[in-house]
Design a protein around this motif. Sequence first.
Motif, short mmCIF file in Angstrom:
data_model
loop_
_atom_site.label_atom_id
_atom_site.label_comp_id
_atom_site.label_asym_id
_atom_site.label_seq_id
_atom_site.Cartn_x
_atom_site.Cartn_y
_atom_site.Cartn_z
N PRO A 155 16.41 -75.95 21.71
CA PRO A 155 16.26 -74.49 21.65
C PRO A 155 15.20 -73.92 22.58
CG PRO A 155 15.44 -75.53 19.65
CD PRO A 155 16.16 -76.59 20.41
N ALA A 156 14.31 -74.77 23.11
CA ALA A 156 13.31 -74.29 24.06
C ALA A 156 13.71 -74.61 25.50
CB ALA A 156 11.94 -74.92 23.74
N GLY A 157 15.00 -74.89 25.71
CA GLY A 157 15.47 -75.31 27.02
C GLY A 157 15.34 -74.25 28.10
N THR A 158 15.40 -74.71 29.34
CA THR A 158 15.17 -73.83 30.48
C THR A 158 16.35 -72.93 30.78
OG1 THR A 158 15.92 -75.62 31.93
CG2 THR A 158 13.54 -75.40 31.59
N ARG A 159 17.56 -73.36 30.48
CA ARG A 159 18.75 -72.53 30.66
C ARG A 159 19.59 -72.59 29.40
NH1 ARG A 159 17.60 -74.43 35.72
NH2 ARG A 159 17.88 -72.97 37.46
N ALA A 160 20.06 -71.44 28.95
CA ALA A 160 20.88 -71.37 27.75
C ALA A 160 22.34 -71.22 28.15
CB ALA A 160 20.45 -70.18 26.89
N VAL A 161 23.19 -72.12 27.63
CA VAL A 161 24.61 -72.14 27.96
C VAL A 161 25.40 -72.17 26.66
CG1 VAL A 161 26.42 -73.23 29.32
CG2 VAL A 161 24.03 -73.51 30.01
N LEU A 162 26.32 -71.20 26.49
CA LEU A 162 27.16 -71.13 25.30
C LEU A 162 28.58 -71.52 25.67
CD1 LEU A 162 27.82 -70.30 22.37
CD2 LEU A 162 28.01 -67.93 23.17
N PHE A 163 29.15 -72.47 24.92
CA PHE A 163 30.49 -72.98 25.17
C PHE A 163 31.47 -72.41 24.15
CE2 PHE A 163 27.65 -75.92 27.18
CZ PHE A 163 28.34 -76.42 28.26
N GLU A 201 28.82 -62.30 19.88
CA GLU A 201 27.65 -61.43 19.74
C GLU A 201 26.78 -61.85 18.57
OE1 GLU A 201 27.00 -56.70 19.90
OE2 GLU A 201 27.18 -58.06 21.60
N CYS A 202 27.39 -62.19 17.45
CA CYS A 202 26.61 -62.61 16.28
C CYS A 202 25.90 -63.93 16.53
CB CYS A 202 27.51 -62.70 15.05
SG CYS A 202 28.08 -61.10 14.44
N THR A 203 26.51 -64.81 17.32
CA THR A 203 25.85 -66.08 17.66
C THR A 203 24.63 -65.83 18.52
OG1 THR A 203 27.92 -67.33 17.52
CG2 THR A 203 26.15 -68.29 18.83
N LEU A 204 24.76 -64.99 19.53
CA LEU A 204 23.60 -64.68 20.38
C LEU A 204 22.50 -64.01 19.57
CD1 LEU A 204 25.29 -63.32 23.66
CD2 LEU A 204 24.65 -65.66 23.06
N ASP A 205 22.87 -63.04 18.74
CA ASP A 205 21.87 -62.35 17.92
C ASP A 205 21.23 -63.30 16.92
OD1 ASP A 205 22.49 -60.03 19.28
OD2 ASP A 205 23.70 -59.18 17.66
N GLY A 206 22.06 -64.14 16.28
CA GLY A 206 21.55 -65.05 15.26
C GLY A 206 20.60 -66.09 15.80
N LEU A 207 20.77 -66.47 17.07
CA LEU A 207 19.89 -67.46 17.69
C LEU A 207 18.79 -66.82 18.52
CD1 LEU A 207 22.49 -70.16 18.82
CD2 LEU A 207 21.02 -70.20 16.80
N GLY A 208 18.74 -65.50 18.54
CA GLY A 208 17.70 -64.80 19.29
C GLY A 208 17.85 -64.91 20.80
N LEU A 209 19.08 -64.97 21.27
CA LEU A 209 19.34 -65.11 22.70
C LEU A 209 19.62 -63.75 23.32
CD1 LEU A 209 21.61 -68.27 22.60
CD2 LEU A 209 19.61 -68.04 24.07
N GLU A 210 18.77 -63.36 24.27
CA GLU A 210 19.01 -62.10 24.98
C GLU A 210 20.09 -62.26 26.04
OE1 GLU A 210 17.82 -59.09 24.38
OE2 GLU A 210 16.77 -59.87 22.62
N THR A 211 20.02 -63.38 26.78
CA THR A 211 20.99 -63.64 27.83
C THR A 211 21.45 -65.09 27.76
OG1 THR A 211 19.31 -64.25 29.46
CG2 THR A 211 19.96 -61.93 29.37
N VAL A 212 22.63 -65.37 28.35
CA VAL A 212 23.20 -66.71 28.27
C VAL A 212 24.22 -66.90 29.39
CG1 VAL A 212 25.16 -66.11 26.78
CG2 VAL A 212 24.11 -68.36 26.56
#
Length: 282
Positions: A24-32, A86-97
């Motif tokens: 979760p502290a990774g340098t790049r966030a990628v959603l599959f 959208e709920c996944t991004l919001d639930g994990l606190g991800l602004e961008t991906v």
Amino acid sequence: MPPSFEPHSISAHGLALHVRQRHPAGTRAVLFLHGWLDHSRSFDWVLEHLPDTWRLILLDFRGMGRSEHVPPGGSYSFSDYLLDVECTLDGLGLETVHLVGHSLGGVVGAAYAAARPQRIQSLTLIESLGPLGGPPEAALERLRGFLDDARRPPHRKRYASVEEAAARLRENNPSLTEAASLHLARYGTEPLEGGVVFRFDPLHRRRFGLGFDEAQWLAILGALSCPVQVLHGSHGLSFEDAQTRARLAALRSPLPLTLSGGHHVHMEQPEAVARALEHFIR
């Protein structure tokens, strides 16, 4: 040792979505985003070849994989899948991906990236350029199909073993390799009455009442502002017809990268797909 994946339960307005996350502290966030009636474990072999320092997120769409089914009386629509993202991004606190979508997941990814351009850094489409589309007059046939399908009670077919379920997958998709079908069946079934059944909600087999016509979908593709790459299996979907050429023109992206394989090319060529992802995302 690469960091392991941790399961999460994300609420999509009360419906529990199954999400796995690594680093979760990774340098790049990628959603599959997986394909229709598949699940997020279809990306397992690709993930093995991606940098350990990246934050990787895998979502099971509602009613598929280990995510919750809609309650009795409910149904599914295409826009529901955008809500899942959208709920996944919001639930994990991800602004961008960065988004990676296979088949249905690519259609969802493209639509979401067009609707929420500020949240998507890049989009990779694997064997995916959009829904069937068609002319506006097809709308009436879709409505009729939706009403007809609603008359059919949902049915979960039982298979004697995981191997038999895998064989059924290959019947539906002849380009699927034996190893890929076994992997999908192993993680996509659950025990029932001395055999196994697929986990996905059988209501997913019903047709949507509403869909995009070709002009609407071209407008969505044309609205994409993030970088886009398209990966294509040499024996997968046809990328030679006029509709495909028009969609690629609307994307304004480089020509698709063709890899040897079928519709699940990411399971046949996981290392090559991972290399393409790493190069593009970097």
